[in-house]
Write an enzyme that holds these catalytic residues in place. Structure first.
Site, mmCIF file in Angstrom:
data_model
loop_
_atom_site.group_PDB
_atom_site.id
_atom_site.type_symbol
_atom_site.label_atom_id
_atom_site.label_comp_id
_atom_site.label_asym_id
_atom_site.label_seq_id
_atom_site.Cartn_x
_atom_site.Cartn_y
_atom_site.Cartn_z
ATOM 1 N N LYS A 98 0.839 -1.207 0.000
ATOM 2 C CA LYS A 98 0.000 0.000 0.000
ATOM 3 C C LYS A 98 0.872 1.254 0.000
ATOM 4 O O LYS A 98 0.609 2.209 -0.736
ATOM 5 C CB LYS A 98 -0.962 -0.026 1.197
ATOM 6 C CG LYS A 98 -2.069 -1.055 1.017
ATOM 7 C CD LYS A 98 -2.904 -1.296 2.272
ATOM 8 C CE LYS A 98 -3.871 -2.460 2.011
ATOM 9 N NZ LYS A 98 -4.637 -2.866 3.211
ATOM 10 N N GLN A 157 -4.957 -2.094 9.466
ATOM 11 C CA GLN A 157 -4.863 -3.401 8.814
ATOM 12 C C GLN A 157 -5.457 -4.474 9.734
ATOM 13 O O GLN A 157 -5.125 -4.556 10.903
ATOM 14 C CB GLN A 157 -3.379 -3.696 8.521
ATOM 15 C CG GLN A 157 -3.129 -4.896 7.654
ATOM 16 C CD GLN A 157 -3.586 -4.715 6.212
ATOM 17 O OE1 GLN A 157 -3.433 -3.659 5.621
ATOM 18 N NE2 GLN A 157 -4.170 -5.757 5.660
ATOM 19 N N ASP A 170 -11.440 2.340 3.658
ATOM 20 C CA ASP A 170 -11.810 0.926 3.550
ATOM 21 C C ASP A 170 -13.330 0.774 3.423
ATOM 22 O O ASP A 170 -13.815 -0.295 3.053
ATOM 23 C CB ASP A 170 -11.350 0.154 4.800
ATOM 24 C CG ASP A 170 -10.065 -0.631 4.565
ATOM 25 O OD1 ASP A 170 -9.702 -0.828 3.385
ATOM 26 O OD2 ASP A 170 -9.437 -1.055 5.550
#
Ligand code: NAD
Length: 301
Positions: A53, A97, A120
């Site tokens: 990322k 995460q 997200d």
């Protein structure tokens, strides 16, 4: 033999677009989109994702911050880090995460993220907006990538029968909501199958477009699809492979060789949905930056 729908190729095209858009946005506003990724602990797979990322951000000219906290970080401390990033002017998107160590409740973490920076798309506000059909919501990255793969390869789901196998909050449910929405890439007739679905094959054979997101290698076999189906294989499963040095390889949920003989088009694993996920995260970060900076400019007028 089916046409291959390449996520690697589409990702390259889209990342070039995102880079150019970010540059134009920067020239206009003086702002660089910024993404922060928080990792708690040292799970090797998560470390790889976080690195990927960060690298993707730098490639498109975004500001990127990777924050790594020890495995035994208390929940309160992580929530404090999120508060800091919520208030950070150079950060427009932030994600933590998953999975998290057992002392941290992921729901508390998701609730703490500013919905405007929730790239997200897991905050209940964004989930609710997606479920209400909002066209402007930050949608979860993997489902959004599936829609791009379909639309940009000429397989618009509008009016089609789509079967989604899997009902998780990360893939199955949000992709079903995107497909159902009255918006670009939506307007499909959607069926969601799951682990309790009886006679899965009778359901999947109805599909013009089949999205497999069950996490079960070779769950979908040739006899379970209609000739001419378009198949998006989300599964990423490690199976033992003694011919490889590392001892395993990645396979999807679809028996690729068998299904590719009858399908119109199919995504490979790897190289299908996988690369699109980070690309859509970049797109969400750019979008979040536009909105936050736009709102800031309006407020200061
Ligand atoms: P999950 O385990 O949370 O959910 C799996 C779903 O599949 C469940 O809803 C379950 O009901 C259903 N299911 C399981 N076995 C089934 C069966 N035999 N028949 C019908 N339905 C069945 O998994 P997830 O997080 O949704 O991920 C699904 C797969 O997609 C995994 O392989 C995961 O690694 C992969 N994935 C890939 C990406 C990517 O970027 N490529 C992103 C997220 C997930």
């Amino acid at each position: 033999m089916a046409k291959i729908i390449s996520g690697t190729e589409l990702s390259a095209v889209m990342r070039a677009e995102i880079g150019a858009e970010a540059q134009a946005f920067g020239a206009e506003t003086g702002v660089r989109p910024g993404l922060a990724v928080v990792l708690v602990g040292n799970d090797p797979a998560s470390q790889v994702y976080v690195r990927m990322k960060g690298k993707a951000c730098r490639e498109v000219g975004f500001h990127s911050e990777e924050i790594v906290l020890p495995e035994d970080t208390p929940e309160e401390e992580l929530l404090g880090v999120i508060d800091g990033l919520n208030a950070h002017p150079e950060i427009h998107g932030l994600l933590v995460q998953l999975p998290l160590p057992p002392q941290i409740d992921p729901q508390n973490v998701i609730l703490r993220i500013d919905p405007a920076k929730d790239v997200d798309g897991f905050h209940p506000i964004n989930v609710g907006r997606l479920a209400s059909g909002d066209r402007d919501v930050l949608a979860p990255a993997t489902p959004a990538g599936i829609i791009e793969l379909l639309v940009r390869n000429g397989y618009d789901p509008s009016g089609k029968r789509v079967v989604v196998v899997g009902r998780s909050n990360i893939v199955g449910k949000p992709v079903a909501l995107l497909l159902l929405r009255d918006a670009r890439g939506g307007n499909a007739t959607v069926t969601v199958a799951h682990s309790r679905t009886r006679d899965l094959g009778s359901v999947t054979r109805e599909a013009d477009i089949l999205v497999a997101a069950a996490g079960r290698p070779k769950l979908i076999t040739r006899d379970m699809v209609k000739p001419g189906v378009v198949v998006i294989d989300v599964g990423t499963n490690r199976v033992a492979d003694p011919t490889r040095e590392r001892g395993w390889r990645l396979v999807g949920d679809v028996d690729f060789e068998g299904v590719a003989e009858v399908a119109e088009a199919i995504t490979p694993v790897p190289g299908g949905v996988g690369p699109m996920t980070i690309t859509m995260l970049l797109r969400n970060t750019l979008e979040a930056a536009r909105r936050i900076e736009g709102a800031g400019a309006r407020a200061s007028r």
